[in-house]
Design an enzyme around this catalytic site. Sequence first.
Site, PDB file in Angstrom:
ATOM      1  N   LYS A   1       0.850  -1.316  -0.139  1.00 55.10           N
ATOM      2  CA  LYS A   1       0.198   0.106  -0.097  1.00 55.10           C
ATOM      3  C   LYS A   1       0.956   1.488   0.006  1.00 55.10           C
ATOM      4  O   LYS A   1       1.880   1.498   0.820  1.00 55.10           O
ATOM      5  CB  LYS A   1      -1.011  -0.012   1.135  1.00 55.10           C
TER       6      LYS A   1
ATOM      7  N   ASP B   1      -2.723  10.386   3.986  1.00 54.06           N
ATOM      8  CA  ASP B   1      -4.037   9.796   4.277  1.00 54.06           C
ATOM      9  C   ASP B   1      -4.950  10.715   5.012  1.00 54.06           C
ATOM     10  O   ASP B   1      -4.641  10.905   6.340  1.00 54.06           O
ATOM     11  CB  ASP B   1      -4.173   8.439   4.877  1.00 54.06           C
TER      12      ASP B   1
ATOM     13  N   LYS C   1     -10.104  12.261   8.861  1.00 58.52           N
ATOM     14  CA  LYS C   1      -9.714  11.841  10.255  1.00 58.52           C
ATOM     15  C   LYS C   1      -9.691  13.046  11.104  1.00 58.52           C
ATOM     16  O   LYS C   1      -9.658  14.395  10.911  1.00 58.52           O
ATOM     17  CB  LYS C   1      -8.245  11.358  10.152  1.00 58.52           C
TER      18      LYS C   1
ATOM     19  N   ASP D   1       1.668   6.214   5.817  1.00 62.70           N
ATOM     20  CA  ASP D   1       0.665   5.215   5.310  1.00 62.70           C
ATOM     21  C   ASP D   1       1.326   4.598   3.734  1.00 62.70           C
ATOM     22  O   ASP D   1       0.340   3.877   3.301  1.00 62.70           O
ATOM     23  CB  ASP D   1      -0.688   5.933   4.981  1.00 62.70           C
TER      24      ASP D   1
ATOM     25  N   ASP E   1     -12.291   6.714   4.125  1.00 65.13           N
ATOM     26  CA  ASP E   1     -11.060   6.385   4.919  1.00 65.13           C
ATOM     27  C   ASP E   1     -10.580   5.018   5.011  1.00 65.13           C
ATOM     28  O   ASP E   1      -9.596   4.795   5.405  1.00 65.13           O
ATOM     29  CB  ASP E   1     -11.361   6.771   6.382  1.00 65.13           C
TER      30      ASP E   1
ATOM     31  N   GLU F   1      -9.682   3.464   2.310  1.00 68.13           N
ATOM     32  CA  GLU F   1      -8.983   3.605   0.987  1.00 68.13           C
ATOM     33  C   GLU F   1      -8.063   2.569   0.542  1.00 68.13           C
ATOM     34  O   GLU F   1      -7.857   2.422  -0.707  1.00 68.13           O
ATOM     35  CB  GLU F   1      -8.370   5.004   0.977  1.00 68.13           C
TER      36      GLU F   1
ATOM     37  N   ARG G   1      -7.589  -0.479   1.118  1.00 67.12           N
ATOM     38  CA  ARG G   1      -8.318  -1.773   0.393  1.00 67.12           C
ATOM     39  C   ARG G   1      -8.539  -1.656  -1.065  1.00 67.12           C
ATOM     40  O   ARG G   1      -8.533  -2.471  -1.774  1.00 67.12           O
ATOM     41  CB  ARG G   1      -9.213  -2.519   1.378  1.00 67.12           C
TER      42      ARG G   1
END
Length: 504
Positions: A268, A273, A280, A291, A350, A352, A354
């Site tokens: 990933k 993020d 968030k 991230d 959020d 995201e 996956r």
Amino acid sequence: MSTAPGYQSPVVTVTATLPKRGLGSAVLVVPVVSGDDDAASPKVVGNPFLDAEAVGEIEVALAALGAKGGAEATTRVLVPSLPVSSVLAVGLGKARDEYPAELIRKVSGVAARALSGTESVVTTLGELDLEAAVEGLILGAYRFSEFRSAKTAPKDPALAKITVLATDKGAKAAAIRAADIATAVATARDFVNTPPSHLFPDEFAKRARALGEATGLQVEVLDEKALAKAGYGGIVGVGKGSSRQPRLVRLIHKGGGRKAKTVALVGKGITFDTGGISIKPAASMHHMTSDMGGAAAVIATVVLAAKQKLPIDVIATVPMAENMPSATAQRPGDVLTQYGGITVEVLNTDAEGRLILADAIVRACEDEPDYLIETSTLTGAQTVALGARTPGVMGSDEFRDRVARLSQEVGENAWPMPLPEELKDDLKSSVADLANISGSRFAGMLVAGVYLREFVADGVQWAHVDIAGPAYNTGGPWGYTGKGGTGVPTRTMFAVLEDVAANG
């Protein structure tokens, strides 16, 4: 022994005897053990490189200072009979017949941190476990100061030279291998520690290309137009809220013949993020610079595989995007089509990671790999379940357990977790094939694994490694791990690649 253009590691040399001169300002690292009771002074571990006079001087000096030999305790003393500036005694705890590799790795890291500002180190820990000693020293000495001005940059020099005392015939080759592994971990740390202002998808892709080409990898980069044309709906959907457009990077190591195993790596790469429209909380959002820790580790691992000339094929597929809220961002309730055709209702922007990973997994499976390892800072639920230092591993039962076992052997300590079939019901959507989150607050890490499982091709042994906590150390340094990026799970993935190369 560095991986240009990535992290530049210290120069490592191996010798079977302690030089009588020429060490100058070097510090000698010597392992000691605690006495039989709390009042006893530490004793030097059986050491073929030191004569009785030197051992006696060290132990007398330690006794005079009231030093202890507990695990990771350090004491620095002067020993006039030795050709070094000083000796650092580092504790191994109680004496035992064998000392675990992870203990040697940790105490070596502690020694390196205790010697911050020392340019040259000589270690006798190599006699206990050479590879662990080298890894620990390099990783413990790691520092990231690229964005420090002259006012706050470290004034003392970084560790530049490590001399390992070891008598094994294969010591030199083992030291080179260990240095390469530690350098790969440090390269992953560099990626994670680089702020999102300077590491956005296009720049991340350029750096990955440079690393790959420097090591002879085949490299392919898809920009936003190519992604949209090919139908990478997850990557495009997550990235469209940012002015800095997404990328997909493919790094290919062809190390085997026609019958060689193929391992796919997916990581990933969310360079920052915010959570998108499902934004968030502000507190600790700056930690989302990490991230892309999964992508960083995957890139470092495939480069390491090429450098070590592993006789297997390794193909890294790395999606990169920045998840931002804007007038062009995807909304909760939108439906996107993942690469390969599965439609997904985005209930929470959020969740995201996956979405971009699903695209990459489908693409990776088109290469018909024997094994697939995907790693990501995917769910806060990982830290709730396992804490900040223990990755969770999900996937095909046999391969999952293999990955977890090897991870524990190298000290990254991943733990196998289940993927209960009933959790798939939590991902049902009223308008699409799947929803990207569950309506339940339970088992969040496992639900994410179940989602990813939907995109793995039949017949591919796979593992998903959730490193949400372990990829980034928000606390103080410990062992060979400093604050910030840790490089986890680079060593786990490389151990699996070596195991596949050796055993299929």
